[in-house]
Design a protein around this motif. Structure first.
Motif, PDB file in Angstrom:
ATOM      1  N   LEU A  27       0.848  -1.197   0.000  1.00  0.00           N
ATOM      2  CA  LEU A  27       0.000   0.000   0.000  1.00  0.00           C
ATOM      3  C   LEU A  27       0.881   1.244   0.000  1.00  0.00           C
ATOM      4  CD1 LEU A  27      -2.757   1.436   0.331  1.00  0.00           C
ATOM      5  CD2 LEU A  27      -2.464   1.195   2.804  1.00  0.00           C
ATOM      6  N   PHE A  84      -7.128   1.931  -3.777  1.00  0.00           N
ATOM      7  CA  PHE A  84      -7.717   1.559  -2.479  1.00  0.00           C
ATOM      8  C   PHE A  84      -8.405   2.849  -2.028  1.00  0.00           C
ATOM      9  CE2 PHE A  84      -6.667   0.736   2.200  1.00  0.00           C
ATOM     10  CZ  PHE A  84      -7.587  -0.285   2.344  1.00  0.00           C
ATOM     11  N   TYR A 135     -15.174  -4.837   3.401  1.00  0.00           N
ATOM     12  CA  TYR A 135     -14.083  -4.280   4.208  1.00  0.00           C
ATOM     13  C   TYR A 135     -14.572  -4.210   5.646  1.00  0.00           C
ATOM     14  CZ  TYR A 135     -10.329  -0.755   5.072  1.00  0.00           C
ATOM     15  OH  TYR A 135      -9.231  -0.045   5.511  1.00  0.00           O
ATOM     16  N   TYR A 177     -11.690  -8.195   3.395  1.00  0.00           N
ATOM     17  CA  TYR A 177     -10.498  -7.561   3.985  1.00  0.00           C
ATOM     18  C   TYR A 177     -10.742  -7.332   5.473  1.00  0.00           C
ATOM     19  CZ  TYR A 177      -6.558  -4.107   3.923  1.00  0.00           C
ATOM     20  OH  TYR A 177      -5.383  -3.409   4.112  1.00  0.00           O
ATOM     21  N   GLU A 179      -9.267  -5.504   8.530  1.00  0.00           N
ATOM     22  CA  GLU A 179      -8.378  -4.341   8.678  1.00  0.00           C
ATOM     23  C   GLU A 179      -8.257  -3.934  10.144  1.00  0.00           C
ATOM     24  OE1 GLU A 179      -6.025  -1.979   8.144  1.00  0.00           O
ATOM     25  OE2 GLU A 179      -6.956  -1.221   6.291  1.00  0.00           O
ATOM     26  N   SER A 182      -4.300   1.169   9.736  1.00  0.00           N
ATOM     27  CA  SER A 182      -2.900   1.451   9.418  1.00  0.00           C
ATOM     28  C   SER A 182      -2.167   1.935  10.669  1.00  0.00           C
ATOM     29  CB  SER A 182      -2.826   2.514   8.318  1.00  0.00           C
ATOM     30  OG  SER A 182      -1.489   2.729   7.971  1.00  0.00           O
ATOM     31  N   GLY A 183      -1.019   1.323  10.929  1.00  0.00           N
ATOM     32  CA  GLY A 183      -0.234   1.697  12.101  1.00  0.00           C
ATOM     33  C   GLY A 183      -0.741   1.082  13.395  1.00  0.00           C
ATOM     34  N   ALA A 184      -1.644   0.121  13.314  1.00  0.00           N
ATOM     35  CA  ALA A 184      -2.172  -0.521  14.538  1.00  0.00           C
ATOM     36  C   ALA A 184      -1.021  -1.143  15.336  1.00  0.00           C
ATOM     37  CB  ALA A 184      -3.188  -1.606  14.175  1.00  0.00           C
ATOM     38  N   GLY A 207      -4.735  -6.831   6.876  1.00  0.00           N
ATOM     39  CA  GLY A 207      -3.780  -5.724   6.923  1.00  0.00           C
ATOM     40  C   GLY A 207      -3.937  -4.907   8.181  1.00  0.00           C
ATOM     41  N   GLY A 208      -2.960  -4.024   8.362  1.00  0.00           N
ATOM     42  CA  GLY A 208      -2.951  -3.141   9.521  1.00  0.00           C
ATOM     43  C   GLY A 208      -2.009  -3.652  10.587  1.00  0.00           C
ATOM     44  N   GLY A 209      -0.917  -2.938  10.823  1.00  0.00           N
ATOM     45  CA  GLY A 209      -0.023  -3.253  11.934  1.00  0.00           C
ATOM     46  C   GLY A 209       0.927  -4.414  11.700  1.00  0.00           C
ATOM     47  N   ILE A 210       1.071  -4.868  10.447  1.00  0.00           N
ATOM     48  CA  ILE A 210       2.022  -5.972  10.201  1.00  0.00           C
ATOM     49  C   ILE A 210       3.405  -5.348   9.992  1.00  0.00           C
ATOM     50  CG2 ILE A 210       2.607  -7.951   8.737  1.00  0.00           C
ATOM     51  CD1 ILE A 210      -0.378  -7.925   7.794  1.00  0.00           C
ATOM     52  N   VAL A 228      -1.406  -7.181   3.445  1.00  0.00           N
ATOM     53  CA  VAL A 228      -1.192  -5.810   2.988  1.00  0.00           C
ATOM     54  C   VAL A 228      -0.313  -5.099   4.011  1.00  0.00           C
ATOM     55  CG1 VAL A 228      -2.272  -3.586   2.452  1.00  0.00           C
ATOM     56  CG2 VAL A 228      -3.444  -5.726   1.850  1.00  0.00           C
ATOM     57  N   THR A 229       0.740  -4.461   3.515  1.00  0.00           N
ATOM     58  CA  THR A 229       1.523  -3.590   4.405  1.00  0.00           C
ATOM     59  C   THR A 229       1.690  -2.232   3.743  1.00  0.00           C
ATOM     60  OG1 THR A 229       3.715  -4.243   3.577  1.00  0.00           O
ATOM     61  CG2 THR A 229       2.806  -5.549   5.381  1.00  0.00           C
ATOM     62  N   GLY A 230       1.639  -1.206   4.585  1.00  0.00           N
ATOM     63  CA  GLY A 230       1.809   0.158   4.107  1.00  0.00           C
ATOM     64  C   GLY A 230       2.916   0.867   4.855  1.00  0.00           C
ATOM     65  N   THR A 231       2.695   1.047   6.170  1.00  0.00           N
ATOM     66  CA  THR A 231       3.585   1.863   7.007  1.00  0.00           C
ATOM     67  C   THR A 231       5.041   1.432   6.925  1.00  0.00           C
ATOM     68  OG1 THR A 231       1.745   2.204   8.512  1.00  0.00           O
ATOM     69  CG2 THR A 231       3.936   2.654   9.382  1.00  0.00           C
TER      70      THR A 231
END
Ligand code: 1GP
Length: 256
Positions: A27, A84, A135, A177, A179, A182-184, A207-210, A228-231
């Motif tokens: 992401l 997204f 979601y 999904y 979730e 993000s950043g959890a 996703g979220g916090g991985i 899913v990873t973003g951060t």
């Protein structure tokens, strides 16, 4: 028209890859970087085996920023670029596809269905392939939990998560999904992933916090099919922790 013919090339490609085991999606938030830097990040992620680039994240992404980033990313990698969305402003004809997602546990009907009704014709006109997704936000939910006015599923409420996920599938959504936001501080609990996977036949995205290889491994062992990873890449680029997550995905594919 048969169901088969509505599944477009991006979705078919992802499903094809999923037949060989779990996959990873990266992401990228177009608001947090320049199009050039986003393209470089996408290239690094694709080289490590990420299966697609999701574009989104922030609230209030401008159409110009989304267009420019999607164009740059699409030009830089062969893997699909998938929007997204956070709202109609995220819709761009420069991407290959969009997760057409309903925030199932939002109290705000705009996020469940009304915005979709207002944007579906534009999506069709743009030629964007839509991947229908349920979601579901699990506590703590972070910013999406707040902005999305969500009744987050409690981390211990496995039955609640199963209910949302199966409802999405029975409504015809082809992706689900879970979730954590993000950043959890921690990802969705693996035991919840295991339970949800056991009731679903459509692909399960988590996703979220991985942030680490072991966290990724636990989710993959529990049955997550898409991570899913973003951060992590946003903060560190495709550094050691991002690599460790991708290595776990590759290892899980080897086990299949
Ligand atoms: C957010 O689940 C994604 O929608 C990614 O979360 O930024 O914590 O990786 P992270």
């Amino acid at each position: 028209m048969s169901r088969e013919t509505r599944v477009g090339p991006v979705e078919r490609g992802l499903l094809e890859r999923l037949r060989q085991g779990p996959i990873h999606l990266t992401l990228i938030d177009p608001e947090k970087s320049t199009p050039e830097k986003s393209a470089a990040l996408a290239r690094g992620a694709a080289d490590l085996g990420s299966a697609g680039i999701m574009l989104g994240g922030s609230t209030g992404i401008s159409r110009e920023q989304m267009d420019a980033t999607a164009r740059a990313v699409r030009g830089a990698v062969r893997i699909p670029t998938i929007v997204f969305p956070e709202g109609p402003g995220s819709i761009t004809s420069e991407a290959h596809a969009i997760f057409f997602m309903s925030l199932l546990n939002s109290r705000n009907l705009d996020l469940v269905i009304r915005t979709h009704a207002r944007s579906s014709l534009l999506i069709r006109a743009c030629g964007l392939e839509a991947l229908p997704m349920g979601y579901v936000v699990i506590a703590p939910g972070m910013r999406v939990g707040e902005v999305g006015q969500v009744d987050a599923v409690d981390r211990g409420d496995v039955t609640g998560a199963e209910g949302y996920a199966l409802a999405a599938e029975l409504l015809g959504m082809r992706w689900v999904y879970l979730e954590a936001g993000s950043g959890a501080p921690a990802p969705v609990p693996p035991e919840m992933v295991r339970a949800v996977r056991s009731v679903l036949s459509v692909p399960l995205i988590v996703g979220g916090g991985i942030r680490s290889g072991p966290e990724a491994r636990d989710l993959l062992e529990a049955g997550a099919q898409v991570l899913v990873t973003g951060t992590i890449a946003e903060a560190e680029g495709v550094g050691p922790r991002f690599r460790a997550i991708l290595e776990e995905v590759t290892r899980a594919r080897g086990r299949q």
